[in-house]
Write a protein that holds these residues in place. Structure first.
Motif, short mmCIF file in Angstrom:
data_model
loop_
_atom_site.label_atom_id
_atom_site.label_comp_id
_atom_site.label_asym_id
_atom_site.label_seq_id
_atom_site.Cartn_x
_atom_site.Cartn_y
_atom_site.Cartn_z
N MET A 1 15.82 10.48 24.36
CA MET A 1 17.25 10.52 24.11
C MET A 1 17.59 9.69 22.86
O MET A 1 18.05 10.22 21.89
N ILE A 2 17.37 8.36 22.89
CA ILE A 2 17.72 7.52 21.74
C ILE A 2 16.66 7.69 20.66
O ILE A 2 15.46 7.59 20.93
N LYS A 3 17.10 7.93 19.43
CA LYS A 3 16.19 8.21 18.30
C LYS A 3 16.13 7.06 17.30
O LYS A 3 15.27 7.03 16.45
N GLY A 4 17.08 6.14 17.35
CA GLY A 4 17.11 5.04 16.40
C GLY A 4 18.46 4.37 16.41
O GLY A 4 19.31 4.68 17.25
N LEU A 5 18.69 3.50 15.48
CA LEU A 5 19.96 2.79 15.37
C LEU A 5 20.81 3.48 14.31
O LEU A 5 20.36 3.65 13.17
#
Length: 157
Positions: A1-5
């Protein structure tokens, strides 16, 4: 889900001064309004928002006023010269006296620190490959100490 900032934000006292500072760091100006300016860290991927206001008076704490920018190991080795070339002074980390870049073997990273005009803590940081037999080291080692240790470890294997 989260790919980076995608974004991070810092409080600043004077947007004009901060815009000039972050431009010197090489960040690409994206846009601004009366109280806010945004800079691309990686264009289309991540940016930094600067917010002018009294919040710049909030006492420093790394959970509130700190950002680490990713760099290569070779760039980190040259970071003090680069910072000096853009009239920015490195600062010691924590209780250290030295401003020299250092390696944290137990975390597999290396850093150098400096402040923006409002005392926000900024860091240049990279990952380092740590041989398994050195991952127990909890001391922070200056780059030359780290490289010497790597040579010794490699020659013993």
């Amino acid at each position: 889900m989260i790919k980076g900032l995608y974004e991070a934000h810092l409080p600043v006292k004077n947007l004009e001064v901060s815009i000039e500072f972050y431009t010197r760091l090489g960040l690409k100006f994206a846009w601004r309004d009366d109280e806010t300016a945004f800079f691309w860290i990686e264009e289309g991927k991540s940016w930094l928002g600067l917010w002018e206001g009294k919040e710049h008076q909030t006492p420093y704490h790394p959970s509130l006023r700190h950002i680490a920018f990713q760099v290569s190991y070779d760039d980190l080795k040259q970071s003090l010269q680069w910072l000096e070339s853009i009239q920015v002074k490195a600062v010691p980390f924590g209780r250290r006296n030295s401003v020299e870049p250092f390696v944290r073997p137990y975390l597999g990273n290396a850093s150098v620190y400096f402040d923006d005009p409002d005392g926000n803590s900024l860091e240049l940081m990279c990952n380092v490959v740590v041989p398994d037999d050195l991952k127990h080291i909890t001391n922070k080692l200056l780059i030359p100490e780290w490289e010497e240790l790597l040579v010794k470890t490699t020659s013993q294997n």
